[in-house]
Design an enzyme around this catalytic site. Structure first.
Site, short mmCIF file in Angstrom:
data_model
loop_
_atom_site.label_atom_id
_atom_site.label_comp_id
_atom_site.label_asym_id
_atom_site.label_seq_id
_atom_site.Cartn_x
_atom_site.Cartn_y
_atom_site.Cartn_z
N HIS A 17 3.18 -5.31 -6.53
CA HIS A 17 4.33 -4.59 -7.11
C HIS A 17 4.90 -5.37 -8.29
O HIS A 17 5.24 -4.79 -9.33
CB HIS A 17 5.47 -4.45 -6.08
N LYS A 41 11.59 6.53 9.02
CA LYS A 41 10.71 5.35 9.06
C LYS A 41 11.52 4.17 9.56
O LYS A 41 12.72 4.10 9.29
CB LYS A 41 10.23 5.01 7.63
N ARG A 89 -4.51 1.07 -6.93
CA ARG A 89 -5.28 -0.16 -6.65
C ARG A 89 -6.77 0.13 -6.62
O ARG A 89 -7.59 -0.68 -7.03
CB ARG A 89 -4.86 -0.73 -5.29
N SER A 127 1.85 -3.73 1.47
CA SER A 127 2.95 -4.27 2.29
C SER A 127 2.55 -4.26 3.76
O SER A 127 2.86 -5.19 4.51
CB SER A 127 4.21 -3.44 2.10
O1 PNS Z 1 5.71 2.71 -1.16
P1 PNS Z 1 5.26 4.10 -0.89
O2 PNS Z 1 5.46 4.43 0.57
O3 PNS Z 1 3.87 4.35 -1.35
O4 PNS Z 1 6.20 5.10 -1.74
C1 PNS Z 1 6.16 6.49 -1.56
C2 PNS Z 1 7.31 7.21 -2.29
C3 PNS Z 1 8.65 6.57 -1.98
C4 PNS Z 1 7.06 7.13 -3.77
C5 PNS Z 1 7.27 8.69 -1.84
O5 PNS Z 1 7.24 8.75 -0.44
C6 PNS Z 1 8.47 9.50 -2.35
O6 PNS Z 1 8.62 9.75 -3.51
N1 PNS Z 1 9.36 9.88 -1.40
C7 PNS Z 1 10.54 10.66 -1.71
C8 PNS Z 1 10.45 12.07 -1.16
C9 PNS Z 1 9.83 13.01 -2.16
O7 PNS Z 1 10.25 13.13 -3.29
N2 PNS Z 1 8.77 13.73 -1.69
C10 PNS Z 1 8.05 14.69 -2.51
C11 PNS Z 1 7.15 14.01 -3.53
S1 PNS Z 1 5.51 14.37 -3.29
#
Ligand code: PNS
Length: 161
Positions: A17, A41, A89, A127
């Site tokens: 990150h 979560k 990645r 993570s």
């Molecule tokens: O670190 P991560 O878990 O890969 O991040 C995922 C994240 C936070 C980018 C994704 O879960 C997100 O944007 N969540 C917010 C909810 C949302 O907007 N959902 C619709 C988008 S597809």
């Protein structure tokens, strides 16, 4: 002035990150690290712990650290961000990331998702794996900065007490 959001769970932030934020700062004027608070979560680090750990790593005033819940696109509009940065990645990331990018575009066509690749040595870091290795006593010194390593060790020490 281009503001990019770098969203994620950051539980915890890793060297991968960090590499992406540093690369992003070469392209965008400002980056807001957007830490997802998802009540369904159960993160290892609380919202406040994640914020504090990231803040310590990025004291620069070009990097803001904020939490969000709900839709990412709503948060992007609220912050007046035009770009969403996501890391790729490996090819295995691509399908999920493409789905998310397309869904976000469907919801908000004014935002662009920009994919960035971390240095190859960070391409296997997540993570989830960092937590697993730390919990089992493995060496994570190449995977996270010292402050995160200390925070992880503390978490797992208290858990095993
Ligand atoms: O670190 P991560 O878990 O890969 O991040 C995922 C994240 C936070 C980018 C994704 O879960 C997100 O944007 N969540 C917010 C909810 C949302 O907007 N959902 C619709 C988008 S597809």
């Amino acid at each position: 002035m281009t503001l990019a959001l770098f969203p994620g769970s950051f539980d915890p932030i890793t060297n991968g990150h960090i590499d992406l934020i540093e690369r992003g700062l070469k392209i965008f004027d400002r980056i807001t690290v957007a830490v997802l608070v998802n009540i369904s979560k159960k993160p290892l680090f609380s919202k406040d712990e994640r914020l504090a750990l990231i803040r310590e790593l990025f004291p620069s005033d070009r990097v803001a650290i904020k939490t969000f819940s709900g839709l990412l696109v709503d948060f992007a509009h609220q912050e007046n961000a035009k770009v969403i940065i996501r890391g790729l990645r490996a090819v295995s990331d691509f399908e999920y990331e493409l789905q998310m990018a397309m869904m976000n575009r469907e919801l908000a066509d004014d935002l662009e998702t920009v994919f960035m690749m971390p240095r190859d040595i960070y391409s296997y870091i997540s993570s989830r794996l960092v937590k697993e290795v730390a919990a089992l006593g493995g060496d994570i010194s190449n995977l996270v900065p010292p402050a995160i390593q200390v925070a992880l060790l503390k978490k797992f020490q208290t858990k095993s007490e």
